[in-house]
Scaffold this active site. Structure first.
Site, short mmCIF file in Angstrom:
data_model
loop_
_atom_site.label_atom_id
_atom_site.label_comp_id
_atom_site.label_asym_id
_atom_site.label_seq_id
_atom_site.Cartn_x
_atom_site.Cartn_y
_atom_site.Cartn_z
CB SER A 182 -5.67 44.56 78.51
OG SER A 182 -5.03 43.47 79.10
CG HIS A 210 -5.60 48.92 77.92
ND1 HIS A 210 -5.69 48.77 76.56
CD2 HIS A 210 -4.67 48.03 78.34
CE1 HIS A 210 -4.88 47.80 76.17
NE2 HIS A 210 -4.25 47.33 77.24
CE LYS A 241 -1.31 48.96 76.32
NZ LYS A 241 -0.77 47.94 75.43
C1 LIG Z 1 -1.96 47.01 81.55
C2 LIG Z 1 -0.71 47.10 80.72
N1 LIG Z 1 0.42 47.52 81.28
C3 LIG Z 1 1.57 47.61 80.58
C4 LIG Z 1 1.62 47.28 79.26
C5 LIG Z 1 2.91 47.36 78.53
O1 LIG Z 1 3.00 48.59 77.85
P1 LIG Z 1 4.11 48.76 76.73
O2 LIG Z 1 3.58 48.14 75.49
O3 LIG Z 1 4.29 50.25 76.63
O4 LIG Z 1 5.34 48.09 77.23
C6 LIG Z 1 0.46 46.84 78.61
C7 LIG Z 1 0.51 46.50 77.18
O5 LIG Z 1 0.13 45.48 76.71
C8 LIG Z 1 -0.74 46.75 79.35
O6 LIG Z 1 -1.88 46.32 78.78
#
Ligand SMILES: Cc1ncc(COP(=O)(O)O)c(C=O)c1O
Length: 393
Positions: A182, A210, A241
């Site tokens: 990310s 992502h 997202k």
């Molecule tokens: C790679 C990754 N995994 C998990 C999450 C967490 O997702 P959520 O916002 O649905 O808890 C994010 C969000 O920032 C992320 O970028």
């Protein structure tokens, strides 16, 4: 008089401020759109993970409203204790079909999906091979499991092979990686990781937060992008997202999902998502299955914006996805840059140490299908003006 019990928190808050690590959270006063109200000001929004513009899509709103009328606003309780609504089962079936896997289980967020699956599968005697830049929720899932976590070099299959060869004391093993990273927008080499997983007989897990709605045919994610269907045992996803709503899931082999229904603690001890959220997520799957238009638009916008930024002379790093880092170097420059963007009418976050390594501070631009051509051009104009005035280009 006894020492103030909470003084230590105030001290720590002060220390954060002194180190420049205190987070000032902006206030959003309107729906997620190309133009969004931030701290009372109308700004071009290049900060949101709303990749496909679904967060305020009419079909999604309709689905959520109907679910409230039909099913109310809350799920009542934990699914394993008080029963599961059919709408949650429907979402899981639709997600499994969309991802072309055997089964899926929905959770309250992507974060809790990682906290559910890693500790349910791994324990004290086990070992987890984890990319050194994995997301915090994977790291926390590994910590909760009490398994030994061994980091391999970022996106480096040879490094993974080396650490696997060195570690001989274990009961079970797991390889885990983000799909798309990310901060840089680069992509894990899932085909080569799958080769290693197959060779050593180690289950492979990816977090496709992502990649969902972005990579693969019609946004089916990283496994589809590399055509490694059936070779990645566990896929974690988020519905917050590209899907534009809230929630998470674990998809993959049926025994993994069955085990999580028995042993996934955020599933067993936390209530399910609301019917409105779940219905909107089903509408997102409908939209993605009906047409690739939104995903295509996301990529057209991405190619256009990145190409124009490069022509302007910006360093946009190694991203292969709509996550576009504008590399600036020093954190002070990145924070200045973000402030100037804000003043000129654009919302994009600066990221500095410790979120990214020292000397690699940046503005992170998130592209989306919601951006019109006109909005992209206005954004480019603002980047040009701020870039020139700060001597970046
Ligand atoms: C790679 C990754 N995994 C998990 C999450 C967490 O997702 P959520 O916002 O649905 O808890 C994010 C969000 O920032 C992320 O970028």
């Amino acid at each position: 008089m006894a020492k103030d019990k909470l003084q230590f928190i105030r001290d720590d808050l002060e220390a954060l401020k002194e180190q420049g690590l205190y987070i000032n959270i902006r206030t959003i006063g309107s729906a997620q759109e190309g133009w969004t109200t931030v701290d009372g000001k109308r700004l071009l929004n290049f900060c949101s993970n709303n990749y496909l513009g679904l967060a305020n899509h009419p079909r999604m709103r309709e689905a959520a409203k109907k679910a409230i009328d039909d099913l109310g606003v809350g799920p009542g309780a934990v699914r394993s204790i008080a029963g599961t609504m059919t709408i949650h089962l429907e979402l899981e079936k639709r997600l499994a079909e969309f991802k072309q896997v055997e089964d899926a289980i929905s959770l309250q967020s992507g974060f809790s999906a990682n906290l559910a699956v890693i500790p349910a599968l791994m324990g004290r005697e086990d070992i987890i091979f984890s990319d050194e830049l994995n997301h915090a929720s994977i790291i926390d899932g590994c910590r909760l499991s009490r398994a030994r976590s061994v980091r391999y070099k970022h996106c480096d299959p040879d490094s993974l092979r080396n650490v696997i060869a060195q570690e001989t004391e274990y009961r079970r093993r797991l390889i885990v990686t983000d799909g798309v990273f990310s901060m840089d927008g680069d992509v894990a080499p899932m085909d080569r990781l799958a080769d290693i997983a197959d060779e050593y007989g180690i289950p492979l897990m990816t977090d496709d937060a992502h990649g969902e709605g972005v990579l693969g045919r019609g946004g089916r994610g990283i496994v589809d992008h590399f055509d490694v269907h059936g070779r990645v045992d566990i896929e974690v996803g988020t519905l917050s997202k590209a899907f534009g709503v809230m929630g998470g899931y674990v998809a993959g082999k049926k025994e993994v999902v069955e085990w999580l229904r028995q042993q996934g603690r955020p599933f067993l001890f936390s209530s399910a998502s609301t019917p409105a959220d779940v219905a909107a997520c089903i509408a997102a799957v409908d939209l993605l299955e009906e047409s690739t238009q939104l995903v295509d638009r996301l990529w057209e916008n991405t190619r256009y914006f990145k190409g124009e930024m490069q022509k302007l002379g910006f360093d946009i790093g190694q991203s292969e996805t709509p996550i576009t880092p504008i590399m600036l170097g020093e954190a002070s420059l990145a924070f200045d840059f973000s402030k100037r963007l804000f003043e000129e009418g654009l919302f994009a976050m600066a990221l500095g140490f410790p979120t990214v390594p020292r000397g690699k501070a940046r503005i992170r631009v998130m592209l989306s299908a919601m951006h019109s051509q006109d909005e992209l051009d206005q954004a480019l104009g603002i980047f040009k003006s701020v870039g020139e005035s700060l001597d970046v280009i």
